[in-house]
Write a protein that holds these residues in place. Structure first.
Motif, PDB file in Angstrom:
ATOM      1  N   ARG A 104       0.841  -1.211   0.000  1.00  0.00           N
ATOM      2  CA  ARG A 104       0.000   0.000   0.000  1.00  0.00           C
ATOM      3  C   ARG A 104       0.872   1.255   0.000  1.00  0.00           C
ATOM      4  O   ARG A 104       0.536   2.257  -0.623  1.00  0.00           O
ATOM      5  CB  ARG A 104      -0.922   0.019   1.220  1.00  0.00           C
ATOM      6  CG  ARG A 104      -2.167  -0.789   1.066  1.00  0.00           C
ATOM      7  CD  ARG A 104      -3.187  -0.497   2.167  1.00  0.00           C
ATOM      8  NE  ARG A 104      -2.691  -0.744   3.507  1.00  0.00           N
ATOM      9  CZ  ARG A 104      -2.827  -1.888   4.177  1.00  0.00           C
ATOM     10  NH1 ARG A 104      -3.449  -2.903   3.623  1.00  0.00           N
ATOM     11  NH2 ARG A 104      -2.343  -2.012   5.395  1.00  0.00           N
ATOM     12  N   LYS A 106       3.666   1.616  -1.406  1.00  0.00           N
ATOM     13  CA  LYS A 106       4.468   1.702  -2.638  1.00  0.00           C
ATOM     14  C   LYS A 106       3.594   2.000  -3.857  1.00  0.00           C
ATOM     15  O   LYS A 106       4.070   1.944  -4.984  1.00  0.00           O
ATOM     16  CB  LYS A 106       5.230   0.387  -2.876  1.00  0.00           C
ATOM     17  CG  LYS A 106       6.079  -0.071  -1.709  1.00  0.00           C
ATOM     18  CD  LYS A 106       7.176   0.891  -1.366  1.00  0.00           C
ATOM     19  CE  LYS A 106       7.987   0.370  -0.178  1.00  0.00           C
ATOM     20  NZ  LYS A 106       8.957   1.320   0.296  1.00  0.00           N
ATOM     21  N   ARG A 107       2.320   2.307  -3.631  1.00  0.00           N
ATOM     22  CA  ARG A 107       1.401   2.595  -4.739  1.00  0.00           C
ATOM     23  C   ARG A 107       1.966   3.706  -5.626  1.00  0.00           C
ATOM     24  O   ARG A 107       2.473   4.701  -5.136  1.00  0.00           O
ATOM     25  CB  ARG A 107       0.031   3.021  -4.217  1.00  0.00           C
ATOM     26  CG  ARG A 107      -0.743   1.913  -3.542  1.00  0.00           C
ATOM     27  CD  ARG A 107      -2.122   2.367  -3.090  1.00  0.00           C
ATOM     28  NE  ARG A 107      -3.004   2.614  -4.201  1.00  0.00           N
ATOM     29  CZ  ARG A 107      -3.703   1.669  -4.844  1.00  0.00           C
ATOM     30  NH1 ARG A 107      -3.599   0.428  -4.473  1.00  0.00           N
ATOM     31  NH2 ARG A 107      -4.481   1.987  -5.850  1.00  0.00           N
ATOM     32  N   GLY A 108       1.888   3.500  -6.928  1.00  0.00           N
ATOM     33  CA  GLY A 108       2.338   4.505  -7.877  1.00  0.00           C
ATOM     34  C   GLY A 108       3.845   4.638  -7.985  1.00  0.00           C
ATOM     35  O   GLY A 108       4.339   5.558  -8.627  1.00  0.00           O
ATOM     36  N   SER A 109       4.594   3.723  -7.395  1.00  0.00           N
ATOM     37  CA  SER A 109       6.063   3.824  -7.396  1.00  0.00           C
ATOM     38  C   SER A 109       6.692   3.330  -8.699  1.00  0.00           C
ATOM     39  O   SER A 109       7.873   3.565  -8.928  1.00  0.00           O
ATOM     40  CB  SER A 109       6.647   3.021  -6.225  1.00  0.00           C
ATOM     41  OG  SER A 109       6.437   1.630  -6.432  1.00  0.00           O
ATOM     42  N   VAL A 144      -4.641  -6.923  -3.847  1.00  0.00           N
ATOM     43  CA  VAL A 144      -5.340  -5.761  -4.405  1.00  0.00           C
ATOM     44  C   VAL A 144      -6.552  -5.421  -3.549  1.00  0.00           C
ATOM     45  O   VAL A 144      -6.802  -4.255  -3.239  1.00  0.00           O
ATOM     46  CB  VAL A 144      -5.735  -6.024  -5.881  1.00  0.00           C
ATOM     47  CG1 VAL A 144      -6.689  -4.953  -6.389  1.00  0.00           C
ATOM     48  CG2 VAL A 144      -4.484  -6.097  -6.754  1.00  0.00           C
ATOM     49  N   GLY A 147      -5.570  -3.304  -0.684  1.00  0.00           N
ATOM     50  CA  GLY A 147      -4.962  -2.000  -0.883  1.00  0.00           C
ATOM     51  C   GLY A 147      -3.727  -1.924  -1.759  1.00  0.00           C
ATOM     52  O   GLY A 147      -3.219  -0.835  -1.996  1.00  0.00           O
ATOM     53  N   ALA A 148      -3.210  -3.053  -2.235  1.00  0.00           N
ATOM     54  CA  ALA A 148      -2.035  -2.999  -3.108  1.00  0.00           C
ATOM     55  C   ALA A 148      -2.446  -2.500  -4.493  1.00  0.00           C
ATOM     56  O   ALA A 148      -3.587  -2.677  -4.920  1.00  0.00           O
ATOM     57  CB  ALA A 148      -1.384  -4.377  -3.216  1.00  0.00           C
ATOM     58  N   ASP A 149      -1.522  -1.889  -5.186  1.00  0.00           N
ATOM     59  CA  ASP A 149      -1.736  -1.364  -6.537  1.00  0.00           C
ATOM     60  C   ASP A 149      -1.634  -2.507  -7.541  1.00  0.00           C
ATOM     61  O   ASP A 149      -0.570  -3.108  -7.694  1.00  0.00           O
ATOM     62  CB  ASP A 149      -0.680  -0.299  -6.819  1.00  0.00           C
ATOM     63  CG  ASP A 149      -0.827   0.372  -8.165  1.00  0.00           C
ATOM     64  OD1 ASP A 149      -1.745   0.017  -8.936  1.00  0.00           O
ATOM     65  OD2 ASP A 149      -0.002   1.262  -8.453  1.00  0.00           O
ATOM     66  N   GLN A 150      -2.737  -2.811  -8.216  1.00  0.00           N
ATOM     67  CA  GLN A 150      -2.737  -3.928  -9.169  1.00  0.00           C
ATOM     68  C   GLN A 150      -1.690  -3.740 -10.269  1.00  0.00           C
ATOM     69  O   GLN A 150      -1.113  -4.703 -10.749  1.00  0.00           O
ATOM     70  CB  GLN A 150      -4.116  -4.111  -9.795  1.00  0.00           C
ATOM     71  CG  GLN A 150      -4.175  -5.319 -10.705  1.00  0.00           C
ATOM     72  CD  GLN A 150      -5.583  -5.698 -11.100  1.00  0.00           C
ATOM     73  OE1 GLN A 150      -6.554  -5.141 -10.598  1.00  0.00           O
ATOM     74  NE2 GLN A 150      -5.703  -6.658 -11.980  1.00  0.00           N
ATOM     75  N   ALA A 151      -1.403  -2.491 -10.629  1.00  0.00           N
ATOM     76  CA  ALA A 151      -0.445  -2.219 -11.700  1.00  0.00           C
ATOM     77  C   ALA A 151       0.969  -2.666 -11.338  1.00  0.00           C
ATOM     78  O   ALA A 151       1.789  -2.899 -12.225  1.00  0.00           O
ATOM     79  CB  ALA A 151      -0.446  -0.734 -12.038  1.00  0.00           C
ATOM     80  N   MET A 152       1.256  -2.796 -10.059  1.00  0.00           N
ATOM     81  CA  MET A 152       2.610  -3.203  -9.675  1.00  0.00           C
ATOM     82  C   MET A 152       2.740  -4.694  -9.405  1.00  0.00           C
ATOM     83  O   MET A 152       3.827  -5.169  -9.074  1.00  0.00           O
ATOM     84  CB  MET A 152       3.114  -2.386  -8.475  1.00  0.00           C
ATOM     85  CG  MET A 152       2.474  -2.690  -7.162  1.00  0.00           C
ATOM     86  SD  MET A 152       3.082  -1.638  -5.798  1.00  0.00           S
ATOM     87  CE  MET A 152       4.798  -2.086  -5.690  1.00  0.00           C
TER      88      MET A 152
END
Length: 185
Positions: A104, A106-109, A144, A147-152
């Motif tokens: 969570r 690291k979202r958008g990293s 996901v 809260g994790a970013d699916q894109a990563m």
């Protein structure tokens, strides 16, 4: 010279991670750290997946970082999945909750974390490939949802091609998921 508390924490993390990752028999004998039946703390996961962050903290405080250990992969836990199942057992969910907590933040990293699903050799190659992919996707979906970013997150099934216990391809320990940073091409 007195160091700021954040710098001291970063130095301790780099030193502890260096010792923990470099000297444990599991790290020396295999390319993945086996979590077994333990639920790790979020800091251990963060330091394992993103060891370069401690160096960034030092550099932000005006100090030079002399390097860090490479990121590690985590094997979650041995004998996790029932035969032929991609259902996440309770212990695995508890472990994944800690991974979600770290991810969570690291979202958008732009970082990529690889989730590898594995199977034992009890099915055909096609069945094992499909099952291992479902296991990786079940873990990704759980992260996901928490809260994790699916894109990563990259979910990959490896079938029974990479057994943890090569001497016994039918061993329950071969039914697992491993989580680690995506290697650079």
């Amino acid at each position: 010279m007195r160091l700021a508390p954040t710098v001291l924490r970063a130095l301790r993390r780099v030193a502890l991670l260096s010792c923990a990752v470099a000297l444990t028999p599991a790290a020396l004998a295999a390319d993945a750290v086996d979590l077994g039946q333990q639920v790790p703390d979020a800091q251990a996961i963060n330091e394992g997946l993103f060891p370069e962050d401690a160096c960034k903290e030092l550099e932000a405080a005006g100090y030079k970082c002399m390097g860090f250990k490479p990121a590690v992969r985590f094997s979650l836990p041995t004998a996790t999945f029932k035969l032929g199942s991609a259902e996440l057992p309770e212990l695995l969910r508890q472990q994944l909750d800690k991974f979600a907590e770290v991810l969570r933040g690291k979202r958008g990293s732009g970082r990529v974390v690889r989730i590898e699903g594995h199977a034992d050799a009890s099915g055909t190659d096609e069945v094992n490939q499909s099952l291992s992919q479902k296991r990786a996707e079940a873990v990704r979906d759980y992260l996901v949802k928490n809260g994790a970013d699916q894109a990563m997150l990259q979910a990959v099934g490896l079938g029974s091609k990479a057994p943890k216990v090569a001497s016994d391809p039918f061993a329950a320990e071969n039914r697992r998921v491993e989580i680690g940073r995506q290697k650079a091409p």
